[in-house]
Scaffold this motif. Structure first.
Motif, PDB file in Angstrom:
ATOM      1  N   ARG A  86       0.828  -1.194   0.000  1.00 28.10           N
ATOM      2  CA  ARG A  86       0.000   0.000   0.000  1.00 28.10           C
ATOM      3  C   ARG A  86       0.869   1.252   0.000  1.00 28.10           C
ATOM      4  O   ARG A  86       1.870   1.329   0.683  1.00 28.10           O
ATOM      5  CB  ARG A  86      -0.911   0.011   1.227  1.00 28.10           C
ATOM      6  CG  ARG A  86      -1.798   1.258   1.329  1.00 28.10           C
ATOM      7  CD  ARG A  86      -2.615   1.210   2.611  1.00 28.10           C
ATOM      8  NE  ARG A  86      -3.569   0.125   2.561  1.00 28.10           N
ATOM      9  CZ  ARG A  86      -4.758   0.177   1.952  1.00 28.10           C
ATOM     10  NH1 ARG A  86      -5.105   1.301   1.337  1.00 28.10           N
ATOM     11  NH2 ARG A  86      -5.567  -0.849   1.972  1.00 28.10           N
ATOM     12  N   PHE A  87       0.442   2.222  -0.803  1.00 29.09           N
ATOM     13  CA  PHE A  87       1.036   3.567  -0.756  1.00 29.09           C
ATOM     14  C   PHE A  87      -0.085   4.550  -0.989  1.00 29.09           C
ATOM     15  O   PHE A  87      -0.667   4.617  -2.079  1.00 29.09           O
ATOM     16  CB  PHE A  87       2.130   3.733  -1.820  1.00 29.09           C
ATOM     17  CG  PHE A  87       2.730   5.102  -1.832  1.00 29.09           C
ATOM     18  CD1 PHE A  87       3.632   5.491  -0.852  1.00 29.09           C
ATOM     19  CD2 PHE A  87       2.372   6.032  -2.813  1.00 29.09           C
ATOM     20  CE1 PHE A  87       4.180   6.766  -0.859  1.00 29.09           C
ATOM     21  CE2 PHE A  87       2.921   7.300  -2.816  1.00 29.09           C
ATOM     22  CZ  PHE A  87       3.824   7.682  -1.841  1.00 29.09           C
ATOM     23  N   GLY A  88      -0.418   5.273   0.058  1.00 22.99           N
ATOM     24  CA  GLY A  88      -1.553   6.174  -0.019  1.00 22.99           C
ATOM     25  C   GLY A  88      -2.831   5.382  -0.117  1.00 22.99           C
ATOM     26  O   GLY A  88      -3.146   4.547   0.714  1.00 22.99           O
ATOM     27  N   VAL A  89      -3.577   5.625  -1.142  1.00 20.96           N
ATOM     28  CA  VAL A  89      -4.849   4.928  -1.341  1.00 20.96           C
ATOM     29  C   VAL A  89      -4.726   3.837  -2.397  1.00 20.96           C
ATOM     30  O   VAL A  89      -5.735   3.246  -2.785  1.00 20.96           O
ATOM     31  CB  VAL A  89      -5.945   5.936  -1.741  1.00 20.96           C
ATOM     32  CG1 VAL A  89      -6.210   6.906  -0.604  1.00 20.96           C
ATOM     33  CG2 VAL A  89      -5.580   6.668  -3.028  1.00 20.96           C
ATOM     34  N   LYS A  90      -3.509   3.565  -2.903  1.00 19.95           N
ATOM     35  CA  LYS A  90      -3.323   2.580  -3.955  1.00 19.95           C
ATOM     36  C   LYS A  90      -2.518   1.393  -3.439  1.00 19.95           C
ATOM     37  O   LYS A  90      -1.772   1.499  -2.462  1.00 19.95           O
ATOM     38  CB  LYS A  90      -2.601   3.202  -5.162  1.00 19.95           C
ATOM     39  CG  LYS A  90      -3.393   4.274  -5.897  1.00 19.95           C
ATOM     40  CD  LYS A  90      -2.613   4.790  -7.106  1.00 19.95           C
ATOM     41  CE  LYS A  90      -3.371   5.880  -7.841  1.00 19.95           C
ATOM     42  NZ  LYS A  90      -2.607   6.395  -9.005  1.00 19.95           N
ATOM     43  N   CYS A  91      -2.667   0.273  -4.172  1.00 17.95           N
ATOM     44  CA  CYS A  91      -1.905  -0.927  -3.877  1.00 17.95           C
ATOM     45  C   CYS A  91      -1.025  -1.254  -5.074  1.00 17.95           C
ATOM     46  O   CYS A  91      -1.460  -1.120  -6.231  1.00 17.95           O
ATOM     47  CB  CYS A  91      -2.843  -2.097  -3.573  1.00 17.95           C
ATOM     48  SG  CYS A  91      -3.914  -1.832  -2.148  1.00 17.95           S
ATOM     49  N   TYR A  92       0.209  -1.715  -4.816  1.00 13.27           N
ATOM     50  CA  TYR A  92       1.188  -1.947  -5.869  1.00 13.27           C
ATOM     51  C   TYR A  92       1.730  -3.375  -5.762  1.00 13.27           C
ATOM     52  O   TYR A  92       1.968  -3.882  -4.663  1.00 13.27           O
ATOM     53  CB  TYR A  92       2.333  -0.935  -5.764  1.00 13.27           C
ATOM     54  CG  TYR A  92       1.875   0.513  -5.929  1.00 13.27           C
ATOM     55  CD1 TYR A  92       1.907   1.136  -7.156  1.00 13.27           C
ATOM     56  CD2 TYR A  92       1.402   1.228  -4.822  1.00 13.27           C
ATOM     57  CE1 TYR A  92       1.489   2.450  -7.296  1.00 13.27           C
ATOM     58  CE2 TYR A  92       0.985   2.543  -4.962  1.00 13.27           C
ATOM     59  CZ  TYR A  92       1.025   3.140  -6.205  1.00 13.27           C
ATOM     60  OH  TYR A  92       0.595   4.431  -6.353  1.00 13.27           O
TER      61      TYR A  92
END
Length: 299
Positions: free
Chosen positions: A171-177
């Motif tokens: 997770r980074f911020g509101v996104k997933c990578y």
């Protein structure tokens, strides 16, 4: 006997002339009488002929003079009429030209007024176009911000539903990578991200750029110009120019990226990656889409 014959002739001649008055005869008469032939009295013929010739010549001269006077009268009359006609035509032409000049001057003034109005309208249009350009730029900026906010909102809704990104995702911020461990070409990387419920990463901020290149390795990202050379598009069909973040590598002594280098692939370099084989993951490179690289997905 001879004397009797002579006197007899004299008596005959005298008897023939009895009863007629006799006048002294001229020498010509004497000659006629003596010769027995009559001589007519003649007048000099050249005196009468000369008089007739002079009279005829004077008549012809008078006739010629009369004809000349008639011709001169006709010519003078025609000259007077022609002069008056030409004078009238000249006056009429001058008046017509004056009217045309006045009309042309009025038309020129009207045309100048219209030209000034067109110039004013053109200048107003230019200022309006400049205003529209500025408004369009502001609209593009607002659209980018809207897309970003929409993605954040959508991600928040998805996070609320799932609670967590899932195994293998960060997770980074509101996104997933998702950072892959295997290598694929760009097309297979794109398809694999779709299978995992996401897409190749779309970088919309420098903070996101710093996060995705934290591994220090080259990875495929979701940027390409496969459809039109030089027109770079993200996998969501959004033009690169609309995201507001462009991080191509800049070189001081060589061409900047993207350079569409065709030494390794004649078809060119149509896919983008973080860094290259030498690193430089803080910048973007165009690369041959056939190369095998790790990739980053997001959702």
């Amino acid at each position: 006997m001879e004397m009797d014959h002579t006197y007899g002739n004299i008596d005959l001649n005298l008897s023939a002339t009895t009863g007629k008055k006799r006048f002294p005869s001229s020498p010509a008469q004497d000659v006629s009488e003596h010769t027995g032939h009559s001589v007519r009295e003649r007048n000099p013929p050249h005196s009468e002929n000369t008089l007739k010739f002079v009279l005829v010549a004077l008549g012809l001269l008078l006739l010629c003079a009369l004809v000349a006077l008639c011709v001169l009268g006709v010519l003078y009359f025609n000259k007077g009429v022609s002069y008056e006609s030409l004078s009238d035509q000249f006056t009429s032409t001058v008046e017509s030209l004056s009217v045309q000049l006045h009309n042309a001057t009025a038309a020129a003034e009207e045309l100048k007024s219209q030209l000034d109005q067109v110039k004013e309208n053109y200048e107003n249009a230019l200022s309006h176009v400049a205003s529209l350009d500025e408004t369009e730029k502001q609209y593009e900026v607002l659209k980018v911000k809207y897309h970003t906010a929409h993605e954040v909102f959508s991600a928040c809704k998805e996070c609320q539903k799932c609670g967590q990104c899932g195994d293998g995702w960060k997770r980074f911020g509101v996104k997933c990578y998702y950072f892959s461990t295997d290598t694929l070409n760009w097309t297979n990387s794109r398809d694999h991200c779709v299978e995992k419920g996401g897409h190749l990463v779309i970088i919309t901020s420098e903070a996101e750029q710093i996060f995705v290149n934290s591994s220090g390795e080259t990875h495929w990202i979701g940027l390409n110009d496969l459809e039109t050379e030089g027109k770079w598009m993200w996998v969501n069909k959004q033009p690169l120019t609309e995201t507001g973040v462009i991080l191509w590598l800049k070189r001081p002594d060589k061409p900047d990226e993207p350079d569409n280098w065709k030494y390794e692939d004649p078809s060119g370099e149509n896919c983008a990656s973080l860094g290259n084989e030498s690193g430089h993951t803080h910048s973007w490179f165009d690369s041959s889409c056939r190369k095998l690289k790790k990739f980053i997905c997001e959702k």
